[in-house]
Design an enzyme around this catalytic site. Structure first.
Site, mmCIF file in Angstrom:
data_model
loop_
_atom_site.group_PDB
_atom_site.id
_atom_site.type_symbol
_atom_site.label_atom_id
_atom_site.label_comp_id
_atom_site.label_asym_id
_atom_site.label_seq_id
_atom_site.Cartn_x
_atom_site.Cartn_y
_atom_site.Cartn_z
ATOM 1 N N ASP A 116 -4.623 4.283 14.269
ATOM 2 C CA ASP A 116 -3.773 4.759 13.183
ATOM 3 C C ASP A 116 -4.352 6.044 12.625
ATOM 4 O OD1 ASP A 116 -5.989 3.968 11.731
ATOM 5 O OD2 ASP A 116 -4.990 2.303 10.713
ATOM 6 N N ARG A 152 0.838 -1.202 0.000
ATOM 7 C CA ARG A 152 0.000 0.000 0.000
ATOM 8 C C ARG A 152 0.873 1.253 0.000
ATOM 9 N NH1 ARG A 152 -5.052 1.789 3.916
ATOM 10 N NH2 ARG A 152 -3.570 1.503 5.614
#
Length: 546
Positions: A446, A165
């Site tokens: 996150d 990613r």
């Protein structure tokens, strides 16, 4: 060092201390030219795409319009086309490990040694892109693909699949300039990963595979498709070798799922649902309007709420109708270190939530805690044992614009407000020390959870929301007082903040948080805001590759 293979004018920061080997291995003249060629080729289109985002939001604000399914692309939504089949190793996507920053070598190695089907090898939500972490993460991937990361490491084709990613389009790489301009973060990440790993991964039927985050529509998918084709041609790979899963993390993208798949039909590995970035996008795009105030996420926002349940069901129906995977978001549950009642309770909660997604037709999802991998795989063995659930076509689903835009009812609890403040402040503190995620109250946090946390506080102040129970108005003064109480408790009770340096960083994080929630114009991404901090941008430009 010359990198003039394409007559490009490039500059790259010198290596961070201790990463000279990684720097010299990765940033070769060929690799830099490859990245530079992509950057130059697509520079104007990237700028136009970012400008289009601004114009689209401004138009919605001015017109008071709403996202909708476009009549201009109805022929794509009603057509009978399919995406190309995925390679053998992507047919089963049951359980991926999410938020695996490859810069965290120990966690990355544990993920490679797990039984997960895949690893979201993350340079985005769960990663902080300092020059050190970028190079360390890239080098760890390089070593893993070349079977050099740890002793007696199996070949990459016998490990979980790497789902790489790159950063999203809101991020830039401050440490590489092409013609005096910073390279877009996703182009730097994608280019370096492709140059050093694509041919090996392809030869071993293990890639190159990607997650693409924060796309806002099919035109952005078309941009990625053209970048894929350009890279494949440059590297001598067959068109369609690259496969990518698009994360539907934006409300605009939810109305263009068919179109996104159509643009990537030769490169698609399906679509993915994620609760917090997607929910935050409502505030990002529509948050100036009182009718789109999102209630307390801790109490009122979950995948069973109508707007999220509709979004998940529509993703499954769309993907399965086109012959590709529909995967769910990540279970952020972090199990206790020892077995016991609390361990069992959290395991049960996590499994129940993901079983709902399996029964809805999802082909897989992510977990953070490696100990959740096997229990989740057992759920698939019991309830959906085939490699995927393409046959679950969901003819019952007819999600309308109203379904996707229906805000859940509910208010704001004091506990929810305090939790949002804590998550946002601690994320900023974590980012300032070069880490993209942290643990808090039994969960992994996150940038996605930080995004929804700071967005909600901004929105509640802006629209003068009230607390449940005592109906106290949520003002900046209240948020400031609660933030100070949180800081006092952390400094008093948390041994981590025992040094002057650590306390200063925490106080700096709180100051940035207070800036974010009082901005007149909503800062679109918390990571963009943070990446422009001078303390983050400090690099080693005194020596460069030219």
């Amino acid at each position: 060092m010359s990198v003039s293979e394409s007559n490009l004018k490039m500059e790259v920061s010198s290596p961070p201390f201790g990463l000279e080997e990684a720097y010299n291995t990765l940033l070769t003249p060929g690799a830099l030219s490859f990245i530079g060629d992509i950057a130059v080729k697509f520079d104007q289109r990237v700028e136009q795409m970012l400008n289009d985002r601004i114009l689209k939001k401004a138009h919605l604000d001015r017109s008071r319009g709403l996202p909708d399914f476009s009549p201009e692309t109805s022929h794509i939504r009603t057509g009978s086309w399919k995406v190309d089949p995925v390679p053998r190793r992507l047919t089963n996507r049951h359980v991926d490990l999410g938020d695996v920053s490859p810069a965290n070598t120990g966690h990355f190695v544990q993920a490679l040694q797990s039984t997960a089907q895949g690893i979201q090898t993350d340079f985005d939500d769960g990663h902080c892109p300092t020059w050190q972490t970028q190079l360390q993460g890239m080098f760890n991937i390089y070593q893993a693909v070349h079977d050099k990361l740890y002793a007696n490491m199996p070949s990459i084709d016998n490990l979980p699949v790497l789902m790489l990613r790159p950063r999203a389009w809101n991020m830039v790489e401050h440490n590489m300039l092409v013609y005096g301009k910073e390279v877009p973060g996703p182009i730097f990440d994608f280019g370096l990963l492709m140059f050093h790993t694509a041919k090996i991964l392809h030869a071993k039927e293990s890639g190159p595979f990607f997650y693409l985050s924060k796309l806002e529509g099919y035109k952005e998918a078309r941009l990625w498709k053209d970048i894929f084709v350009f890279a494949e041609e440059k590297l001598g790979l067959r068109i369609g070798t690259i496969k990518a899963t698009v994360l539907i993390e934006n409300i605009f993208a939810a109305f263009e799922m068919h179109e996104i798949l159509y643009e990537l039909r030769y490169h698609s590995a399906g679509l993915n649902c994620g609760i917090w970035d997607y929910s935050a996008s409502f505030i990002n795009k529509l948050g100036n309007r009182p009718e789109f105030v999102l209630p307390d996420r801790s109490k009122y926002v979950n995948m069973q709420r109508h707007f999220l349940k509709s979004y998940m069901a529509l993703t499954i129906k769309t993907c399965h109708g086109r012959g590709c995977h529909a995967t769910g978001g990540m279970s952020a549950t972090l199990l206790p270190a020892t077995l016991g009642p609390e361990y069992d309770r959290l395991m049960d909660v996590a499994c129940r939530a993901k079983l709902t997604e399996i029964k809805a037709g999802a082909d897989g999802f992510m977990v953070y805690d490696i100990r959740l991998v096997k229990p989740m795989q057992k759920l698939f063995e019991m309830y959906a044992p085939a490699a995927n659930q393409y046959s679950v076509l969901r003819p019952d689903v007819n999600a309308t614009k109203e379904d996707l835009l229906l805000m859940p009812s509910g208010g704001v609890t004091l506990a929810g407000l305090k939790h949002n403040i804590a998550v946002a402040v601690l994320f900023i503190e974590s980012w300032l020390k070069g880490q993209g995620h942290f643990f808090y109250k039994g969960a992994i946090e996150d940038s996605a959870t930080a995004e929804i946390s700071r967005s909600q506080v901004w929105q509640w102040i802006r629209h003068r929301a009230h607390l449940e129970g005592n109906h106290q108005l949520i003002t900046y003064s209240l948020v400031k007082d609660l933030c100070q109480q949180f800081l006092d408790r952390q400094i008093q009770d948390n041994p981590y903040f025992s040094t002057t340096e650590q306390r200063k960083r925490l106080l700096r994080a709180a100051d940035i948080f207070r800036q974010l929630v009082t901005k007149t114009a909503f800062p679109e991404f918390i990571t963009t805001y943070l990446s422009l901090e001078n303390s983050f941008r400090t690099s080693t430009w005194h020596a460069s590759k030219l």
